[in-house]
Enzyme design. Structure first.
Site, PDB file in Angstrom:
ATOM      1  N   HIS A 142      -2.662   3.200  -4.672  1.00 33.46           N
ATOM      2  CA  HIS A 142      -2.058   2.717  -3.421  1.00 33.46           C
ATOM      3  C   HIS A 142      -0.662   2.137  -3.682  1.00 33.46           C
ATOM      4  CE1 HIS A 142      -5.428   3.524  -0.817  1.00 33.46           C
ATOM      5  NE2 HIS A 142      -6.249   2.880  -1.610  1.00 33.46           N
ATOM      6  N   GLU A 156      -9.693   2.918  -5.261  1.00 34.74           N
ATOM      7  CA  GLU A 156      -9.214   4.245  -4.849  1.00 34.74           C
ATOM      8  C   GLU A 156      -7.991   4.695  -5.656  1.00 34.74           C
ATOM      9  OE1 GLU A 156     -10.809   4.046  -0.237  1.00 34.74           O
ATOM     10  OE2 GLU A 156      -8.712   3.530  -0.635  1.00 34.74           O
ATOM     11  N   ASP A 211       0.849  -1.186   0.000  1.00 34.26           N
ATOM     12  CA  ASP A 211       0.000   0.000   0.000  1.00 34.26           C
ATOM     13  C   ASP A 211       0.887   1.240   0.000  1.00 34.26           C
ATOM     14  OD1 ASP A 211      -2.425   1.719   0.464  1.00 34.26           O
ATOM     15  OD2 ASP A 211      -3.304  -0.247   0.868  1.00 34.26           O
TER      16      ASP A 211
END
Length: 554
Positions: A279, A343, A209
């Site tokens: 990420h 995301e 991440d």
């Protein structure tokens, strides 16, 4: 006369002994088949049951390696729960044996049948995995109170019963984020042990991440050496204050292989997640040329969503992704490879000449509510999926993949509520349900959380909320229901620094989720589950696991 007296005395002695045994029998603790998750069908039989004692033998009727290991696990569980040390035997002995065997006439891959009578116990299944779940039911039926355990029992009475059981869903998962905070290998093994206890079969390991890269990739050594470390960690919820402490680390390939084997021995598949194209600040810090701007980048010490993601306009990016995934697939033999896909802001792509050139070259014009950049993520995903499929694997990602035109062959993990999963199943995608509404265990579990609760995400998922979840509701068509593979609980670790915090956040909600995953909705009963779960917490205590004792009353 003398012989008559001796016969009479012998008869009295035998009668006294029989009465003594009968009296002792009434004092033996009794197994309780009301376990978590509750088996599909429990039929108590009106006949004498079995007495488990130190003379009991475990008989495995095959030299199958998995079945032999099943027997050793059962031997260990019996000693842990009762203190009784039982032995292995090559043959069945009447009145003394627990027999584990395969039965090719059975149908369900993970199903089992357990029969108990005075002659012994038989656990059978089509596969060793099915037998293993029967062993778990027997194990949990033997949980004794602390008072009884202290008395050092010499036997446990097993009521006569026939149990037939099989899970509702084939995918029964738990997720663990080790990117935000790194957990030791010992804790990862413990987490797998928790899953075993709750009849779960899939461990989703979130390994990379923005806050850290945890996987050794030999082709790209700087990923772990540089991308695995951040210079600070924010305090509180993204406050301006941080701890000014360097933090990080990673797992070697050998260490991850050890975890894969540990899980496999317990019939759990480990699915790795390498999140992309977003990420990725851990990777971009190590290899800044993979970004749209060229950096410099920094491994994040804050939580959230960040604009810098992999550049989809560079062929170098795809060579990198394939190189990473090739090594990941050598470590993890799972059918599924998780690529995240969530995301991923397209802010950089909108201004990146190379990304815009890719959009033009591939004719990625706006389509419906999808921008050209959204379709570029679809292109990215399809290319990665083609590579994954070329290695005989399947791609899985979060439900943001639905926002771009991905192939129906991609499996969708629905987290932004249930709607994405319901939509995806209708379109022919296989789906795993993991919505924030029911399955995010990094949220608080009681409404009154301001005092006394560990720091967590400021939302609440109570235990009864988790228990109420139906991953495949009747509102779906039968065809769509076939695409719902199962459900998963997620544990994101932004605010979880220690093993005990992780245990506390998932227990006892893991117990509630296990019945969602295993049982048919018509069989579920929250109040009855609470009583069964209370007994299971005796084992939590013995394992030293932290759990929310007060959460049952909320």
């Amino acid at each position: 006369m003398k012989n008559y007296c001796m016969n009479w005395l012998t008869w009295l002695t035998c009668l006294f002994f029989a009465l003594s045994v009968q009296a002792a029998n009434t004092d033996w603790p009794k197994a309780d088949y009301q376990v978590v998750p509750l088996p599909s069908k429990i039929t108590l039989l009106q006949k004498d049951g079995f007495v488990l004692n130190a003379q009991t033998l475990i008989v495995v009727s095959t030299d199958n390696e998995d079945m032999q290991r099943n027997g050793r696990f059962l031997q260990q569980y019996i000693e842990e729960e009762t203190g009784l040390k039982v032995s292995f035997s090559a043959k069945v002995e009447k009145g003394r044996s627990i027999v584990l065997r395969l039965n090719p006439k059975m149908v369900e891959k993970e199903g089992y049948r357990m029969t108990v009578d005075k002659k012994g116990v038989t656990i059978e299944g089509l596969t060793p995995q099915g037998v293993f779940y029967g062993i778990q039911t027997l194990r949990k039926s033997l949980i004794l109170s602390d008072e009884v355990r202290k008395a050092q029992v010499d036997a446990v009475a097993l009521p006569a019963v026939e149990i037939t059981d099989a899970p509702r869903f084939s995918y029964r998962g738990m997720h663990l984020d080790v990117a935000r905070h790194l957990f030791s290998l010992d804790f990862v093994r413990e987490y797998i042990d928790m899953m075993v206890l709750h009849n779960m079969n899939t461990f989703h390991w979130h390994l990379t991440d923005d806050q850290g890269w945890r996987v050794e990739i030999k082709r790209y050594p700087k990923l772990a050496e540089k991308g695995g470390w951040r210079n600070y960690t924010t305090l509180g919820r993204n406050s301006v204050i941080d701890d000014r402490t360097r933090y990080g680390g990673y797992y070697t390939q050998e260490e991850m292989k050890e975890i894969v084997q540990y899980a496999k021995d317990r019939y759990i598949t480990v699915i790795p997640e390498i999140d992309m194209p977003g990420h990725m600040l851990g990777a971009l810090t190590a290899y800044p040329e993979l970004g749209c701007t060229g950096g410099p980048y920094e491994v994040e010490g804050h939580w959230g969503i960040f604009d810098d993601i992999l550049c989809a306009g560079k062929e170098e990016t795809f060579r990198f992704v394939e190189g990473v995934l090739e090594e990941v697939m050598e470590i993890f033999p799972s059918d599924y490879i998780h690529i995240g896909g969530d995301e991923a802001p397209r802010t950089r792509w909108e201004k990146c000449p190379l990304c815009q050139e890719r959009i033009k070259k591939e004719h990625l014009t706006a389509k419906g509510d999808q921008s050209p950049e959204a379709r570029l993520q679809g292109y990215f995903t399809k290319r990665v999926e083609a590579f994954v499929q070329s290695k005989g694997r399947k791609l899985i990602g979060w439900d943001e993949l639905l926002d771009s035109d991905v192939n129906p062959s991609a499996t969708i993990m629905s987290w932004r509520g249930v709607e994405g999963g319901l939509t995806a199943s209708g379109k022919g995608h296989d789906v795993i349900m993991s919505p924030t509404s029911h399955c995010y265990f990094n949220f608080y579990m009681v409404e009154d959380y301001e005092w006394g609760e560990p720091y967590a995400f400021a939302e609440v998922i109570t235990i009864d909320k988790t228990y109420s979840f139906d991953p495949a509701p009747d509102s779906l068509s039968e065809q769509a229901k076939k695409h719902i593979l199962g459900a998963q609980g997620n544990l994101w670790s932004e605010y979880i620094h220690y093993d005990s915090e992780a245990e506390y956040q998932v227990l006892p909600r893991m117990g509630a989720l296990s019945e969602v995953q295993w049982m048919q909705p018509s069989q579920k009963d929250f109040k009855a589950w609470v009583e069964r779960e209370r007994r299971l917490t005796l084992l939590y205590n013995r394992k030293g696991w932290a759990f929310a004792k007060h959460a049952f009353s909320n």
